[in-house]
Write a protein that holds these residues in place. Structure first.
Motif, PDB file in Angstrom:
ATOM      1  N   ARG B  18       0.843  -1.188   0.000  1.00 12.71           N
ATOM      2  CA  ARG B  18       0.000   0.000   0.000  1.00 12.71           C
ATOM      3  C   ARG B  18       0.878   1.237   0.000  1.00 12.71           C
ATOM      4  NH1 ARG B  18      -5.310  -0.310   3.134  1.00 12.71           N
ATOM      5  NH2 ARG B  18      -5.999  -2.415   2.626  1.00 12.71           N
ATOM      6  N   PHE B  19       0.384   2.311  -0.549  1.00 10.13           N
ATOM      7  CA  PHE B  19       1.136   3.563  -0.449  1.00 10.13           C
ATOM      8  C   PHE B  19       0.170   4.731  -0.484  1.00 10.13           C
ATOM      9  CE2 PHE B  19       0.810   2.428  -4.872  1.00 10.13           C
ATOM     10  CZ  PHE B  19       0.414   3.608  -5.468  1.00 10.13           C
ATOM     11  N   ASN B  20       0.668   5.847   0.000  1.00 10.61           N
ATOM     12  CA  ASN B  20      -0.131   7.060   0.013  1.00 10.61           C
ATOM     13  C   ASN B  20      -0.277   7.582  -1.413  1.00 10.61           C
ATOM     14  OD1 ASN B  20      -1.127   9.631   0.302  1.00 10.61           O
ATOM     15  ND2 ASN B  20       0.153  10.108   2.091  1.00 10.61           N
ATOM     16  N   PRO B  21      -1.517   7.762  -1.875  1.00  8.59           N
ATOM     17  CA  PRO B  21      -1.700   8.242  -3.246  1.00  8.59           C
ATOM     18  C   PRO B  21      -0.988   9.583  -3.497  1.00  8.59           C
ATOM     19  CG  PRO B  21      -3.780   7.492  -2.327  1.00  8.59           C
ATOM     20  CD  PRO B  21      -2.785   7.464  -1.209  1.00  8.59           C
ATOM     21  N   LYS B  22      -0.721  10.323  -2.405  1.00  8.93           N
ATOM     22  CA  LYS B  22      -0.027  11.603  -2.577  1.00  8.93           C
ATOM     23  C   LYS B  22       1.432  11.412  -2.967  1.00  8.93           C
ATOM     24  CE  LYS B  22      -2.965  14.608   0.066  1.00  8.93           C
ATOM     25  NZ  LYS B  22      -3.145  15.391   1.283  1.00  8.93           N
ATOM     26  N   SER B  23       1.958  10.227  -2.724  1.00  8.40           N
ATOM     27  CA  SER B  23       3.357   9.999  -3.061  1.00  8.40           C
ATOM     28  C   SER B  23       3.509   9.512  -4.507  1.00  8.40           C
ATOM     29  CB  SER B  23       3.971   8.986  -2.099  1.00  8.40           C
ATOM     30  OG  SER B  23       3.309   7.757  -2.234  1.00  8.40           O
ATOM     31  N   LEU B  24       2.418   9.581  -5.217  1.00  9.87           N
ATOM     32  CA  LEU B  24       2.398   9.130  -6.606  1.00  9.87           C
ATOM     33  C   LEU B  24       2.812  10.266  -7.532  1.00  9.87           C
ATOM     34  CD1 LEU B  24       1.376   6.504  -7.973  1.00  9.87           C
ATOM     35  CD2 LEU B  24      -0.726   7.731  -8.433  1.00  9.87           C
ATOM     36  N   GLU B  25       3.831  10.058  -8.311  1.00 10.83           N
ATOM     37  CA  GLU B  25       4.225  11.081  -9.280  1.00 10.83           C
ATOM     38  C   GLU B  25       3.358  10.995 -10.527  1.00 10.83           C
ATOM     39  OE1 GLU B  25       8.137  12.143  -9.684  1.00 10.83           O
ATOM     40  OE2 GLU B  25       8.007  12.659 -11.800  1.00 10.83           O
ATOM     41  N   LYS B  26       3.209   9.810 -11.044  1.00 11.74           N
ATOM     42  CA  LYS B  26       2.304   9.633 -12.172  1.00 11.74           C
ATOM     43  C   LYS B  26       1.824   8.194 -12.276  1.00 11.74           C
ATOM     44  CE  LYS B  26       5.724   8.696 -15.720  1.00 11.74           C
ATOM     45  NZ  LYS B  26       6.236   9.007 -17.044  1.00 11.74           N
ATOM     46  N   LEU B  27       0.784   8.045 -13.049  1.00 12.82           N
ATOM     47  CA  LEU B  27       0.172   6.743 -13.254  1.00 12.82           C
ATOM     48  C   LEU B  27       0.139   6.526 -14.758  1.00 12.82           C
ATOM     49  CD1 LEU B  27      -1.286   4.857 -11.147  1.00 12.82           C
ATOM     50  CD2 LEU B  27      -3.394   5.712 -12.102  1.00 12.82           C
ATOM     51  N   GLU B  28       0.663   5.406 -15.217  1.00 16.27           N
ATOM     52  CA  GLU B  28       0.592   5.095 -16.644  1.00 16.27           C
ATOM     53  C   GLU B  28      -0.439   4.008 -16.867  1.00 16.27           C
ATOM     54  OE1 GLU B  28       4.701   4.903 -18.671  1.00 16.27           O
ATOM     55  OE2 GLU B  28       5.094   5.059 -16.531  1.00 16.27           O
ATOM     56  N   ILE B  29      -1.314   4.220 -17.819  1.00 17.17           N
ATOM     57  CA  ILE B  29      -2.319   3.207 -18.146  1.00 17.17           C
ATOM     58  C   ILE B  29      -2.025   2.703 -19.549  1.00 17.17           C
ATOM     59  CG2 ILE B  29      -4.774   2.755 -18.481  1.00 17.17           C
ATOM     60  CD1 ILE B  29      -5.383   4.959 -16.518  1.00 17.17           C
ATOM     61  N   ILE B  30      -1.758   1.429 -19.653  1.00 19.47           N
ATOM     62  CA  ILE B  30      -1.450   0.847 -20.952  1.00 19.47           C
ATOM     63  C   ILE B  30      -2.601  -0.080 -21.334  1.00 19.47           C
ATOM     64  CG2 ILE B  30       0.201  -0.568 -22.231  1.00 19.47           C
ATOM     65  CD1 ILE B  30       2.196   0.550 -19.940  1.00 19.47           C
ATOM     66  N   LEU B  54       0.436  -1.810 -10.624  1.00 23.22           N
ATOM     67  CA  LEU B  54      -0.674  -1.793  -9.683  1.00 23.22           C
ATOM     68  C   LEU B  54      -1.818  -2.645 -10.171  1.00 23.22           C
ATOM     69  CD1 LEU B  54      -1.123   1.956  -8.754  1.00 23.22           C
ATOM     70  CD2 LEU B  54       0.313   0.239  -7.655  1.00 23.22           C
ATOM     71  N   ASN B  55      -2.560  -3.087  -9.188  1.00 18.76           N
ATOM     72  CA  ASN B  55      -3.815  -3.745  -9.430  1.00 18.76           C
ATOM     73  C   ASN B  55      -4.833  -2.661  -9.800  1.00 18.76           C
ATOM     74  OD1 ASN B  55      -6.218  -5.138  -9.057  1.00 18.76           O
ATOM     75  ND2 ASN B  55      -5.219  -6.447  -7.547  1.00 18.76           N
ATOM     76  N   PRO B  56      -5.587  -2.852 -10.875  1.00 21.04           N
ATOM     77  CA  PRO B  56      -6.567  -1.817 -11.235  1.00 21.04           C
ATOM     78  C   PRO B  56      -7.555  -1.517 -10.112  1.00 21.04           C
ATOM     79  CG  PRO B  56      -6.360  -3.419 -13.004  1.00 21.04           C
ATOM     80  CD  PRO B  56      -5.547  -3.932 -11.849  1.00 21.04           C
ATOM     81  N   GLU B  57      -7.706  -2.457  -9.157  1.00 22.53           N
ATOM     82  CA  GLU B  57      -8.684  -2.187  -8.098  1.00 22.53           C
ATOM     83  C   GLU B  57      -8.053  -1.562  -6.852  1.00 22.53           C
ATOM     84  OE1 GLU B  57      -9.868  -6.429  -6.334  1.00 22.53           O
ATOM     85  OE2 GLU B  57      -8.787  -6.426  -8.204  1.00 22.53           O
ATOM     86  N   SER B  58      -6.766  -1.174  -6.935  1.00 23.07           N
ATOM     87  CA  SER B  58      -6.115  -0.596  -5.767  1.00 23.07           C
ATOM     88  C   SER B  58      -6.667   0.799  -5.450  1.00 23.07           C
ATOM     89  CB  SER B  58      -4.611  -0.507  -6.005  1.00 23.07           C
ATOM     90  OG  SER B  58      -4.360   0.496  -6.940  1.00 23.07           O
ATOM     91  N   LYS B  59      -6.455   1.196  -4.219  1.00 28.24           N
ATOM     92  CA  LYS B  59      -6.932   2.492  -3.723  1.00 28.24           C
ATOM     93  C   LYS B  59      -6.357   3.649  -4.544  1.00 28.24           C
ATOM     94  CE  LYS B  59      -9.581   4.160  -0.624  1.00 28.24           C
ATOM     95  NZ  LYS B  59     -10.988   3.750  -0.642  1.00 28.24           N
ATOM     96  N   ALA B  60      -5.079   3.560  -4.850  1.00 27.77           N
ATOM     97  CA  ALA B  60      -4.427   4.656  -5.584  1.00 27.77           C
ATOM     98  C   ALA B  60      -5.076   4.832  -6.949  1.00 27.77           C
ATOM     99  CB  ALA B  60      -2.945   4.361  -5.746  1.00 27.77           C
ATOM    100  N   VAL B  61      -5.349   3.732  -7.596  1.00 23.55           N
ATOM    101  CA  VAL B  61      -5.969   3.793  -8.917  1.00 23.55           C
ATOM    102  C   VAL B  61      -7.377   4.390  -8.771  1.00 23.55           C
ATOM    103  CG1 VAL B  61      -6.787   2.411 -10.867  1.00 23.55           C
ATOM    104  CG2 VAL B  61      -4.605   1.872  -9.794  1.00 23.55           C
ATOM    105  N   GLU B  62      -8.089   3.918  -7.763  1.00 20.04           N
ATOM    106  CA  GLU B  62      -9.442   4.423  -7.511  1.00 20.04           C
ATOM    107  C   GLU B  62      -9.413   5.942  -7.304  1.00 20.04           C
ATOM    108  OE1 GLU B  62     -11.658   2.188  -4.490  1.00 20.04           O
ATOM    109  OE2 GLU B  62     -12.672   4.065  -4.000  1.00 20.04           O
ATOM    110  N   ASN B  63      -8.464   6.390  -6.483  1.00 21.92           N
ATOM    111  CA  ASN B  63      -8.385   7.826  -6.206  1.00 21.92           C
ATOM    112  C   ASN B  63      -8.048   8.634  -7.447  1.00 21.92           C
ATOM    113  OD1 ASN B  63      -9.021   7.452  -3.572  1.00 21.92           O
ATOM    114  ND2 ASN B  63      -6.907   7.537  -2.818  1.00 21.92           N
TER     115      ASN B  63
END
Lengths: 77, 77
Positions: B18-30, B54-63
């Motif tokens: 798990r990680f804080n979504p705020k610590s995410l620099e970017k998300l790539e969707i392929i 990441l798992n598409p169902e993870s919290k970070a992805v959801e956020n």
């Protein structure tokens, strides 16, 4: 040195060109942060590798989000 | 040379950390394609630059998806 108000945002302009979502290699989502106050969405095209900044409300973004949601619901019990 | 069944997928394993979504620099969707039959989601961390699948169902992805949808509804009339 004069600084642009959005000096750390990656996107300078949003592409208004339409494209087939199938020609999308990947979509990058960069969350809003202290350095850029709005979310940025960058599409990379399959054949050319060209990068385009997208409007979050564009069809391609919508389709990608639908695809992710579909994947989410598939995996959730 | 034996080929993996998912030879062209980028993600070999999905991070369960798990990680804080705020610590995410970017998300790539392929998006799913002929070379990889499922959607791939790769997170890049802010401080370390570390990439995680990441798992598409993870919290970070959801956020992130929520943030994009919010942006979408803000811009649509």
């Amino acid at each position: 040195m004069p600084l642009s108000r959005t000096v750390r945002c990656i996107c300078i302009e949003i592409s208004k060109k339409r494209f087939n979502p199938k020609s999308l290699e990947k979509l990058e989502i960069i969350p809003a942060s202290q350095s850029c106050q709005h979310i940025e969405i960058i599409a990379t095209m399959k054949k050319t590798g060209e990068k385009r900044c997208l409007n979050p409300e564009s069809k391609a973004v919508e389709n990608l989000l639908k695809a992710v949601s579909k994947e989410r619901s598939k995996r959730s019990p």
